[in-house]
Scaffold this motif. Sequence first.
Motif, PDB file in Angstrom:
ATOM      1  N   VAL A  72      -3.738   4.588  -0.843  1.00 43.87           N
ATOM      2  CA  VAL A  72      -4.744   5.570   0.014  1.00 43.87           C
ATOM      3  C   VAL A  72      -4.152   7.042  -0.016  1.00 43.87           C
ATOM      4  O   VAL A  72      -2.993   7.327  -0.038  1.00 43.87           O
ATOM      5  CB  VAL A  72      -4.528   5.237   1.457  1.00 43.87           C
ATOM      6  N   THR A  87      -6.933   3.726  -4.360  1.00 44.33           N
ATOM      7  CA  THR A  87      -7.993   2.870  -4.131  1.00 44.33           C
ATOM      8  C   THR A  87      -9.103   3.685  -3.011  1.00 44.33           C
ATOM      9  O   THR A  87     -10.509   3.146  -3.280  1.00 44.33           O
ATOM     10  CB  THR A  87      -7.224   1.862  -2.986  1.00 44.33           C
ATOM     11  N   ILE A 118     -12.654  -2.795   1.725  1.00 42.57           N
ATOM     12  CA  ILE A 118     -12.385  -1.430   1.783  1.00 42.57           C
ATOM     13  C   ILE A 118     -13.275  -0.731   3.202  1.00 42.57           C
ATOM     14  O   ILE A 118     -12.860  -0.357   3.939  1.00 42.57           O
ATOM     15  CB  ILE A 118     -12.636  -0.443   0.594  1.00 42.57           C
ATOM     16  N   VAL A 133       0.966  -1.229   0.008  1.00 38.71           N
ATOM     17  CA  VAL A 133      -0.256  -0.105   0.156  1.00 38.71           C
ATOM     18  C   VAL A 133       0.916   1.212  -0.092  1.00 38.71           C
ATOM     19  O   VAL A 133       1.845   1.249   0.860  1.00 38.71           O
ATOM     20  CB  VAL A 133      -0.665   0.047   1.373  1.00 38.71           C
ATOM     21  N   MET A 185      -5.446  -7.866  -4.243  1.00 34.60           N
ATOM     22  CA  MET A 185      -6.544  -6.659  -4.405  1.00 34.60           C
ATOM     23  C   MET A 185      -7.479  -6.552  -3.568  1.00 34.60           C
ATOM     24  O   MET A 185      -8.401  -7.641  -3.358  1.00 34.60           O
ATOM     25  CB  MET A 185      -7.012  -6.667  -5.902  1.00 34.60           C
ATOM     26  N   VAL A 186      -7.754  -5.443  -2.798  1.00 31.46           N
ATOM     27  CA  VAL A 186      -8.735  -5.493  -1.721  1.00 31.46           C
ATOM     28  C   VAL A 186     -10.154  -5.443  -2.498  1.00 31.46           C
ATOM     29  O   VAL A 186     -10.281  -4.715  -3.358  1.00 31.46           O
ATOM     30  CB  VAL A 186      -8.570  -4.418  -0.644  1.00 31.46           C
ATOM     31  N   PRO A 212      -0.551  -2.366  -5.138  1.00 31.60           N
ATOM     32  CA  PRO A 212      -1.883  -2.829  -5.226  1.00 31.60           C
ATOM     33  C   PRO A 212      -2.983  -1.947  -4.668  1.00 31.60           C
ATOM     34  O   PRO A 212      -4.014  -2.023  -5.195  1.00 31.60           O
ATOM     35  CB  PRO A 212      -1.914  -4.154  -4.310  1.00 31.60           C
ATOM     36  N   GLN A 213      -2.359  -1.162  -3.707  1.00 31.20           N
ATOM     37  CA  GLN A 213      -3.558  -0.261  -3.200  1.00 31.20           C
ATOM     38  C   GLN A 213      -2.636   1.044  -3.004  1.00 31.20           C
ATOM     39  O   GLN A 213      -1.470   1.161  -2.448  1.00 31.20           O
ATOM     40  CB  GLN A 213      -4.040  -0.839  -1.742  1.00 31.20           C
ATOM     41  N   ARG A 261     -11.347   4.222  -6.383  1.00 29.20           N
ATOM     42  CA  ARG A 261     -12.529   3.274  -6.223  1.00 29.20           C
ATOM     43  C   ARG A 261     -13.374   3.531  -5.114  1.00 29.20           C
ATOM     44  O   ARG A 261     -14.711   3.015  -5.301  1.00 29.20           O
ATOM     45  CB  ARG A 261     -11.662   2.077  -5.939  1.00 29.20           C
ATOM     46  N   ALA A 301      -4.791   2.462   5.817  1.00 31.26           N
ATOM     47  CA  ALA A 301      -3.740   1.963   4.691  1.00 31.26           C
ATOM     48  C   ALA A 301      -3.020   0.566   5.592  1.00 31.26           C
ATOM     49  O   ALA A 301      -2.865  -0.333   4.860  1.00 31.26           O
ATOM     50  CB  ALA A 301      -2.671   2.820   4.501  1.00 31.26           C
ATOM     51  N   LYS A 335       0.609   5.153   0.641  1.00 30.73           N
ATOM     52  CA  LYS A 335      -0.326   6.011   1.318  1.00 30.73           C
ATOM     53  C   LYS A 335       0.229   7.552   1.148  1.00 30.73           C
ATOM     54  O   LYS A 335       1.398   7.807   1.463  1.00 30.73           O
ATOM     55  CB  LYS A 335      -0.310   5.751   2.771  1.00 30.73           C
ATOM     56  N   MET A 353      -5.250  -2.512   5.003  1.00 28.23           N
ATOM     57  CA  MET A 353      -5.552  -2.883   3.773  1.00 28.23           C
ATOM     58  C   MET A 353      -4.408  -3.727   3.357  1.00 28.23           C
ATOM     59  O   MET A 353      -4.507  -4.892   2.650  1.00 28.23           O
ATOM     60  CB  MET A 353      -5.637  -1.771   2.866  1.00 28.23           C
TER      61      MET A 353
END
Length: 261
Positions: A98, A131, A231, A70, A225-226, A95-96, A167, A216, A72, A219
Amino acid sequence: VLSIAGLDPSGGAGLSADLRSIHAAGAWGCAVCACLTVQSTAGLVAVHPVEPSLVLAQAREVMTQERVLVVKTGALATVDNVHAVLRILRQHRPPQVVVDPVMVATRAASGARLLDGQARDSMLELVAEATIVTPNTNEAEQLLDSRIRDQKDLREAARQLVARGARAALIKGGHLDTPRAVDMLAVGHEVVPLYARKLDLAPFHGGGCVLASLIAGRMALQPGMVSGAGIEQAVRWAKRRLGRSLRQATRVGEGLLVLPV
Ligand code: PLP
């Protein structure tokens, strides 16, 4: 979790609050500094951006060597630093992502801004990579060039941030004139209000940093992938944890220092 944000020497907000919160969520935190600030619990005095080339170099080194799940982002200070972050995201595809679109400090003792007033368009590009994006009402108003007065406006703004490519969007409506504190969470086409009791607290800063970093960190514990449900779970967990931490916050100097526990 890699946080790209500002350094607040008082420890209330920015990178040190982020690391504390990421660790509290059970993840490991890495920190890339995008700006240095001059501040205490009494307020923000000045912001000094770190060179975009150095932001890039710091992040690249960590992203290349560690398995970052993640990214952030917090206070980035300049348009060029937002562009540097966009380059990192597009190159490494974590992948994510924030995005806390920090613009003005909760406790600004001066006119210093944590993001250049000209950065709206580039920040919207960053929103499109998110995300989840976590503005307060003021930041959402600046991003969308609209006014948020009530829960209906909050819902519409959350929808619009998702339409801009995020998202999910969590708009923090704690400062609105509503009987209970209401945050609006949009995940895809679903929009849900999240209510909490209003707390009567002494002035403090860093609450936004703690919330985004708890999300974050949470996650990062979910593999791959969350999902949309993932989420929402991360947000609900982070809000509970922030609420608990605020109720147990310690007064330091003129401000409360939020301690995630
Ligand atoms: N990031 C940094 C480096 C800051 O200094 C601040 C506030 O002073 C913030 C973020 C935002 O703080 P808050 O979560 O209170 O909006």
